[in-house]
Scaffold this motif. Structure first.
Motif, PDB file in Angstrom:
ATOM      1  N   GLU A 111      23.942  39.259  59.089  1.00  0.00           N
ATOM      2  CA  GLU A 111      24.406  38.862  57.677  1.00  0.00           C
ATOM      3  C   GLU A 111      23.973  37.561  57.269  1.00  0.00           C
ATOM      4  O   GLU A 111      23.544  37.000  56.040  1.00  0.00           O
ATOM      5  N   THR A 112      23.974  36.364  58.131  1.00  0.00           N
ATOM      6  CA  THR A 112      23.817  35.134  57.779  1.00  0.00           C
ATOM      7  C   THR A 112      22.128  34.910  57.603  1.00  0.00           C
ATOM      8  O   THR A 112      21.669  34.407  56.542  1.00  0.00           O
ATOM      9  N   CYS A 118      24.301  26.543  56.661  1.00  0.00           N
ATOM     10  CA  CYS A 118      25.021  27.950  56.824  1.00  0.00           C
ATOM     11  C   CYS A 118      26.280  27.837  57.409  1.00  0.00           C
ATOM     12  O   CYS A 118      26.991  28.908  57.468  1.00  0.00           O
ATOM     13  N   GLU A 173      17.463  36.089  51.679  1.00  0.00           N
ATOM     14  CA  GLU A 173      17.395  36.375  50.182  1.00  0.00           C
ATOM     15  C   GLU A 173      17.748  35.184  49.397  1.00  0.00           C
ATOM     16  O   GLU A 173      17.919  35.232  48.217  1.00  0.00           O
ATOM     17  N   ALA A 178      20.497  33.666  49.301  1.00  0.00           N
ATOM     18  CA  ALA A 178      21.901  33.589  48.714  1.00  0.00           C
ATOM     19  C   ALA A 178      22.900  32.755  49.778  1.00  0.00           C
ATOM     20  O   ALA A 178      24.064  32.876  49.828  1.00  0.00           O
ATOM     21  N   ILE A 179      22.584  31.585  49.903  1.00  0.00           N
ATOM     22  CA  ILE A 179      23.315  30.590  50.777  1.00  0.00           C
ATOM     23  C   ILE A 179      23.610  29.700  49.851  1.00  0.00           C
ATOM     24  O   ILE A 179      22.811  29.129  48.873  1.00  0.00           O
ATOM     25  N   ARG A 202      21.241  36.535  54.313  1.00  0.00           N
ATOM     26  CA  ARG A 202      21.518  35.574  53.376  1.00  0.00           C
ATOM     27  C   ARG A 202      20.304  34.519  53.201  1.00  0.00           C
ATOM     28  O   ARG A 202      19.971  34.091  52.059  1.00  0.00           O
TER      29      ARG A 202
END
Length: 167
Positions: A43-44, A133, A50, A52-53, A47
């Motif tokens: 998942e990290t 992250c 994408e 998305a962090i 992200r």
């Protein structure tokens, strides 16, 4: 205790640490390539890919951090000579699951190699990925930081064992 004349070049005649004198070494083109891995939850990694962090573009910031670190290696590592780098390239790849691989290629024309600069670049980029992250995942693992290859200098070229087997 071994002294400077006994094969240990980083000690003076009193057995104390010193920066090696490279004045008499030939100026040659030198390149070093290093690599490291950042292992995280799928998942990290998704992200990161994408964008998305919350802190921003992880790879862009990590790339800049790696370049800056290569340029400042002698500030981090006491016996490293400050070097005029002629190129630093940080690349990222991932396995599509949970591992981001960071590769740094560092170049100079000088009297000493850039292995430490390449290793420092990879490490700083990996630490930056962690920093950006950590709000998402605290147990990210940074590992397998290693020198892949180096060229130039009196000791000649080096290619790591794994890279030799791929050839």
């Amino acid at each position: 205790m071994e002294r400077a004349g006994d094969g240990l070049t980083h000690f003076n005649e009193q057995g104390r640490a010193r920066m090696v004198d490279i004045s008499d070494k030939a100026v040659t083109a030198r390149v070093a390539v290093a690599e490291g891995r950042v292992v995280m939850a799928p998942e990290t990694l998704r992200r990161i890919r994408e964008g998305a962090i919350a802190k921003g573009d992880v790879l862009a910031v990590a790339q800049i951090a790696g370049i800056q670190a290569a340029k400042k290696t002698s500030d981090w590592i006491p016996m490293c000579h400050p070097l005029p780098l002629t190129g630093v390239d940080i690349r990222f790849s991932d396995d599509g699951t949970n591992t981001l691989t960071i590769t740094a290629e560092v170049k100079t024309t000088g009297r000493t190699g850039v292995e430490m600069e390449a290793l420092t670049a990879v490490t700083a980029a990996a630490l930056t990925v962690y920093d950006m992250c950590k709000a998402v995942q605290k147990d990210i693992i940074i590992d397998a930081v290693k020198l892949l290859a180096k060229t130039g200098g009196k000791n000649g070229d080096y290619i790591g064992l794994a890279e030799q087997q791929e050839s």
